[in-house]
Design a protein around this motif. Sequence first.
Motif, PDB file in Angstrom:
ATOM      1  N   THR A 251      34.142 -56.690  20.784  1.00  0.00           N
ATOM      2  CA  THR A 251      33.841 -56.733  22.213  1.00  0.00           C
ATOM      3  C   THR A 251      32.352 -56.634  22.497  1.00  0.00           C
ATOM      4  OG1 THR A 251      34.215 -54.339  22.403  1.00  0.00           O
ATOM      5  CG2 THR A 251      36.093 -55.798  22.831  1.00  0.00           C
ATOM      6  N   ARG A 252      31.591 -55.989  21.597  1.00  0.00           N
ATOM      7  CA  ARG A 252      30.142 -55.901  21.817  1.00  0.00           C
ATOM      8  C   ARG A 252      29.460 -57.249  21.694  1.00  0.00           C
ATOM      9  NH1 ARG A 252      29.762 -50.503  18.077  1.00  0.00           N
ATOM     10  NH2 ARG A 252      30.386 -48.991  19.685  1.00  0.00           N
ATOM     11  N   ARG A 253      30.121 -58.194  21.039  1.00  0.00           N
ATOM     12  CA  ARG A 253      29.565 -59.538  20.922  1.00  0.00           C
ATOM     13  C   ARG A 253      30.014 -60.468  22.040  1.00  0.00           C
ATOM     14  NH1 ARG A 253      30.599 -60.708  14.433  1.00  0.00           N
ATOM     15  NH2 ARG A 253      29.609 -58.795  13.641  1.00  0.00           N
ATOM     16  N   MET A 254      30.942 -60.002  22.850  1.00  0.00           N
ATOM     17  CA  MET A 254      31.450 -60.833  23.937  1.00  0.00           C
ATOM     18  C   MET A 254      30.491 -60.806  25.117  1.00  0.00           C
ATOM     19  SD  MET A 254      35.449 -59.625  23.726  1.00  0.00           S
ATOM     20  CE  MET A 254      35.908 -60.473  25.236  1.00  0.00           C
TER      21      MET A 254
ATOM     22  N   ARG B  32      35.629 -51.951  27.847  1.00  0.00           N
ATOM     23  CA  ARG B  32      35.669 -52.356  26.437  1.00  0.00           C
ATOM     24  C   ARG B  32      35.377 -51.216  25.471  1.00  0.00           C
ATOM     25  NH1 ARG B  32      32.253 -58.046  27.194  1.00  0.00           N
ATOM     26  NH2 ARG B  32      33.951 -59.210  28.223  1.00  0.00           N
ATOM     27  N   GLU B  33      34.851 -50.103  25.961  1.00  0.00           N
ATOM     28  CA  GLU B  33      34.508 -48.966  25.098  1.00  0.00           C
ATOM     29  C   GLU B  33      35.523 -47.847  25.307  1.00  0.00           C
ATOM     30  OE1 GLU B  33      31.856 -48.754  22.937  1.00  0.00           O
ATOM     31  OE2 GLU B  33      31.213 -50.801  23.339  1.00  0.00           O
ATOM     32  N   LEU B  34      36.792 -48.130  25.014  1.00  0.00           N
ATOM     33  CA  LEU B  34      37.843 -47.145  25.273  1.00  0.00           C
ATOM     34  C   LEU B  34      37.733 -45.942  24.342  1.00  0.00           C
ATOM     35  CD1 LEU B  34      40.957 -49.476  25.717  1.00  0.00           C
ATOM     36  CD2 LEU B  34      39.532 -48.463  27.504  1.00  0.00           C
ATOM     37  N   GLY B  35      38.122 -44.791  24.866  1.00  0.00           N
ATOM     38  CA  GLY B  35      38.243 -43.603  24.047  1.00  0.00           C
ATOM     39  C   GLY B  35      39.677 -43.415  23.595  1.00  0.00           C
ATOM     40  N   ALA B  36      39.869 -42.764  22.487  1.00  0.00           N
ATOM     41  CA  ALA B  36      41.213 -42.553  21.910  1.00  0.00           C
ATOM     42  C   ALA B  36      41.665 -41.125  22.153  1.00  0.00           C
ATOM     43  CB  ALA B  36      41.205 -42.860  20.424  1.00  0.00           C
ATOM     44  N   VAL B  37      42.970 -40.955  22.273  1.00  0.00           N
ATOM     45  CA  VAL B  37      43.539 -39.611  22.411  1.00  0.00           C
ATOM     46  C   VAL B  37      44.017 -39.071  21.066  1.00  0.00           C
ATOM     47  CG1 VAL B  37      44.215 -39.959  24.795  1.00  0.00           C
ATOM     48  CG2 VAL B  37      45.817 -40.551  22.972  1.00  0.00           C
ATOM     49  N   ARG B  38      44.006 -39.915  20.032  1.00  0.00           N
ATOM     50  CA  ARG B  38      44.432 -39.448  18.721  1.00  0.00           C
ATOM     51  C   ARG B  38      43.577 -40.107  17.647  1.00  0.00           C
ATOM     52  NH1 ARG B  38      47.701 -43.339  16.226  1.00  0.00           N
ATOM     53  NH2 ARG B  38      48.389 -45.033  17.600  1.00  0.00           N
TER      54      ARG B  38
ATOM     55  N   ARG C 262      40.173 -45.298  14.897  1.00  0.00           N
ATOM     56  CA  ARG C 262      39.699 -46.259  13.913  1.00  0.00           C
ATOM     57  C   ARG C 262      39.935 -47.696  14.367  1.00  0.00           C
ATOM     58  NH1 ARG C 262      42.331 -44.581   8.338  1.00  0.00           N
ATOM     59  NH2 ARG C 262      41.260 -46.509   7.710  1.00  0.00           N
ATOM     60  N   LEU C 263      41.095 -47.954  14.966  1.00  0.00           N
ATOM     61  CA  LEU C 263      41.372 -49.288  15.475  1.00  0.00           C
ATOM     62  C   LEU C 263      40.453 -49.630  16.639  1.00  0.00           C
ATOM     63  CD1 LEU C 263      43.022 -51.867  15.452  1.00  0.00           C
ATOM     64  CD2 LEU C 263      44.748 -50.714  16.851  1.00  0.00           C
ATOM     65  N   LEU C 264      40.204 -48.674  17.530  1.00  0.00           N
ATOM     66  CA  LEU C 264      39.317 -48.922  18.657  1.00  0.00           C
ATOM     67  C   LEU C 264      37.893 -49.195  18.198  1.00  0.00           C
ATOM     68  CD1 LEU C 264      40.558 -46.282  21.256  1.00  0.00           C
ATOM     69  CD2 LEU C 264      40.925 -48.750  21.271  1.00  0.00           C
ATOM     70  N   GLU C 265      37.466 -48.511  17.142  1.00  0.00           N
ATOM     71  CA  GLU C 265      36.126 -48.765  16.608  1.00  0.00           C
ATOM     72  C   GLU C 265      36.033 -50.196  16.074  1.00  0.00           C
ATOM     73  OE1 GLU C 265      32.266 -48.474  15.794  1.00  0.00           O
ATOM     74  OE2 GLU C 265      33.465 -46.998  16.882  1.00  0.00           O
ATOM     75  N   ALA C 266      37.108 -50.672  15.471  1.00  0.00           N
ATOM     76  CA  ALA C 266      37.113 -52.054  14.972  1.00  0.00           C
ATOM     77  C   ALA C 266      37.056 -53.052  16.126  1.00  0.00           C
ATOM     78  CB  ALA C 266      38.356 -52.298  14.125  1.00  0.00           C
TER      79      ALA C 266
END
Length: 384
Positions: free
Chosen positions: A358-361, A375-381, A349-353
């Motif tokens: 970052t998509r605007r950078m 900038r499009e990191l995946g999460a392990v949890r 959820r934090l990475l989605e935020a």
Amino acid sequence: MSSSSTTRHSPHRQARRGTTGAYRLVRTLPGSVDPPLLDAAQRAVVDHPGGPLLVLAGPGTGKTTTLVESVAARVAQGTDPARILVLTFSRKAAVELRDRMAARLGAVRGPQATTFHSFCYALVRAHQDADLFADPLRLLSGPEQDVTVRDLLAGQLDLEKQGHAHIRWPDELRACLTTRGFADEVRAVLARSRELGLGPDALADFARRTGRPDWSAAAEFLAEYLDVLDAQGVLDYAELVHRAVLLAERPEVSALLAGQYDLVFVDEYQDTDPAQVRLLHALAGNRGSTPGGGGGRNLIAFGDPDQSIYAFRGADVNGILDFPEVFRRADGGPAPVGVLTTSRRSGDRLLEATRLLTRRMPLTRLPSAKVRAHRELGAVREGG
């Protein structure tokens, strides 16, 4: 001292009761830790066959683990740990790297992990002219440098009142000479000049070309400031790196360094300034080049171009953006760029935020696909 308190604060020591009933400290060698499970992106860095490599690594992506495993892999392949150099920016980070490498390698002596400034001091000290300096050069602390600059500015004001001033500050600045704010500005100009490799003459030429009388006065002040430091046998931090770079760029010293290290790692590469980049080029950018090619040395740098926050102390994000072109492969091609793509610290959820930002950078000069992956990191949890 109780045994519990001793073992708590000294993890590699044990307190044992002797025959007299007193406790004594016994050093115990740390055991090696099991290698961690790496993802594919980390494994690609560890398996890098050689030459320069830039690794884009954001917070929580396992950067330090990847660096330590890269070192362990080289040692397992037969590289002498003494021929591996790890550079970072803070003493705390250097201590953490040394501890983690020692734990990973077990009883094997780990490589040198140090800060840029410590490495530069050792280099300058090793080549210090004994005839000119009887005692070791001393580093000037920030407060000491502030006092030195303010005293010199105040002395110039006194000389001006007596009609003997040899540095002509512009009229609009003369009233500021004794203020702390002006001294801070002068210190910044001195530091940035040395980080860019500019001496008093070069700074004066630049001032004339740009029509800046304030910079012309700063060039004269820089000459006087350096004379005072030499007379006292001290160096400030910017001058320390500058002199180390000049040493490392001398052919005989460059050859000596090239023969001393087989592999150089750099942590937090986005925090480098131009002088430190020049130092790295002298360390890892010259040997083994082909006509029209790059140095091809084994230099692995970890950094995050979106995290460069130390411009106030000279850090230049162009260092990481220009890495592939500055540190080319032996065949002349740009250095490859790797990316650590999994966040182990932040939930999905934090990475989605963060992706919304970052998509605007704008994209940087680095390969666009690599920047997007960074900038499009995946999460392990899951979760926040």
